[in-house]
Design an enzyme around this catalytic site. Structure first.
Site, PDB file in Angstrom:
ATOM      1  N   ASP A  16      14.361  -3.836  -6.287  1.00  0.00           N
ATOM      2  CA  ASP A  16      14.492  -4.223  -7.698  1.00  0.00           C
ATOM      3  C   ASP A  16      13.258  -3.770  -8.494  1.00  0.00           C
ATOM      4  OD1 ASP A  16      12.826  -6.026  -6.356  1.00  0.00           O
ATOM      5  OD2 ASP A  16      13.508  -7.791  -7.458  1.00  0.00           O
ATOM      6  N   HIS A 246       3.079  -6.969  -2.681  1.00  0.00           N
ATOM      7  CA  HIS A 246       4.039  -7.553  -1.724  1.00  0.00           C
ATOM      8  C   HIS A 246       4.859  -6.474  -1.012  1.00  0.00           C
ATOM      9  CE1 HIS A 246       3.476 -11.548  -3.560  1.00  0.00           C
ATOM     10  NE2 HIS A 246       3.624 -10.970  -4.734  1.00  0.00           N
TER      11      HIS A 246
HETATM   12  C1  BDR Z   1       8.847 -10.386  -4.270  1.00  0.00           C
HETATM   13  O1  BDR Z   1       9.455 -10.741  -5.527  1.00  0.00           O
HETATM   14  C2  BDR Z   1       9.367  -9.677  -6.438  1.00  0.00           C
HETATM   15  O2  BDR Z   1       8.827 -10.099  -7.648  1.00  0.00           O
HETATM   16  C3  BDR Z   1       8.498  -8.631  -5.826  1.00  0.00           C
HETATM   17  O3  BDR Z   1       8.960  -7.348  -6.157  1.00  0.00           O
HETATM   18  C4  BDR Z   1       8.618  -8.896  -4.338  1.00  0.00           C
HETATM   19  O4  BDR Z   1       9.727  -8.227  -3.781  1.00  0.00           O
HETATM   20  C5  BDR Z   1       7.603 -11.208  -4.086  1.00  0.00           C
HETATM   21  O5  BDR Z   1       7.919 -12.573  -4.034  1.00  0.00           O
HETATM   22 CA    CA Z   2      10.861  -6.465  -5.040  1.00  0.00          CA
END
Ligand code: BDR
Ligand code: CA
Length: 326
Positions: A16, A246
């Protein structure tokens, strides 16, 4: 360009983008022994159509304009759509997404694409899921044999011994579609979770980010250009300049499993009440026959420690090394 030699890993990414998703794609695109076979766009940080447009842009920057992008399901399985533009910017890329790709998305859905590829290449493909698991749950409903058809699944998601980042208990990717996460966790995939407990160690401070900003590669330029909103949010939260990477950390662990150690647990996702979206594991050290995970679901592997310094070094190198020198 498609890889010249036979790849060590062939990967479908469900994502995403999203700033850290974009960085994860750029990291993987720079691995000479990894083939990105296809991308599925998911809702999460932004609506699915925005995620798809951003995935096309990032692949173009990475020189992977042969990689197809399929649009995923527009909403979670049961709850209404919730996105995170306040983290990633209105366009999901810090307001700097830039012109649209000249390419189109594929005619099939992300779930159809995943099922088709898994059937065509049984046992070969690794799925890297960086978003809410809606598309994967829908693919499972279409093809219940998907766990056998995929080689491995690596999921960025969950929060076990740290607070959540959407609610006090729930991490974004599980909070944005808890029912989908439950279906996937119960299905019997060879599945590795890279939870918030690990990704919070992937901290990019201002000095580290400056080394990317100073590099001249197209990947480094693009990666730096999309950071403003994201860095502002994390700097504010931590009280020091920087951001958490992340999804790049999950991608680095997928690329090299030895970057982490793992523990196996049955994991469930809370579907009700205040803690909806929280990921739960049964960590009791002695045998009480009741009150645990309510069914005999297969265990999954959870990253329990990570060599974040090495992972960050690899992410840095991937973005700043010119293609000719890889
Ligand atoms: C996850 O949530 C999204 O905002 C980031 O892209 C990552 O995949 C972190 O909690
Ligand atoms: Ca993500």
């Amino acid at each position: 360009m498609p890889p010249a030699t036979s790849p060590r890993l062939s990967v479908v990414i469900d994502t995403d983008p999203g700033v850290d998703d974009a960085w994860a794609i750029l990291f993987l695109a720079a691995q000479p022994d990894i083939e990105i076979v296809a991308v599925g766009a998911a809702h999460g940080n932004v609506p699915t159509a925005v995620a798809a447009a951003n995935a096309l842009r990032v692949l173009d920057v990475a020189g992977l304009d042969h990689v197809p992008v399929a649009v995923g399901h527009p909403t979670p399985l049961q709850q209404s759509l919730q996105t995170s533009e306040f983290v990633h910017g209105d366009d999901g890329l810090g307001g700097n997404a830039g012109p649209a790709s000249p390419r189109r998305t594929s005619p099939e859905t992300a779930a159809e694409q995943l099922v088709r590829l898994a059937r065509q290449r049984p046992g070969e493909l690794t799925l890297l899921a960086l978003a809410p698991l809606t598309n994967i749950a829908l693919a499972l409903r279409m093809e219940p044999g998907l766990p056998r058809l995929l080689r491995r699944v690596v999921v960025m998601g969950g929060a076990f011994r740290v607070p959540g980042n959407v609610t006090a208990w729930a991490e974004a990717n599980s909070a944005h579609d808890p029912e989908a996460a439950e279906e996937v966790l119960r299905a019997g995939f060879d599945l590795t979770m890279v939870p918030l407990d690990m990704t919070e160690h992937a901290w990019a401070d201002d000095i580290w980010l400056k080394r990317i900003a100073d590099a001249a590669t197209p990947a480094a330029r693009f990666a730096s250009s999309v950071l403003d909103t994201y860095v502002a949010l994390y700097s504010n939260a931590r009280g020091t300049a920087g951001c958490v990477l992340h999804d790049p950390l999950a991608a680095a662990i997928m690329a090299d499993e030895s970057l982490a150690t793992y523990e196996e647990y049955q994991v469930m996702v809370e579907l009700a009440g205040h803690t909806r979206g929280a990921t739960l594991l049964d960590d009791r050290k002695f045998d009480i026959p009741q009150g645990g995970i309510p069914d005999q679901r297969p265990p999954v592997r959870i990253a329990a420690t990570v060599d974040a310094a090495t992972a960050m070094d690899r992410i840095h190198r991937a973005l700043v090394t010119p293609e000719a020198d890889r």
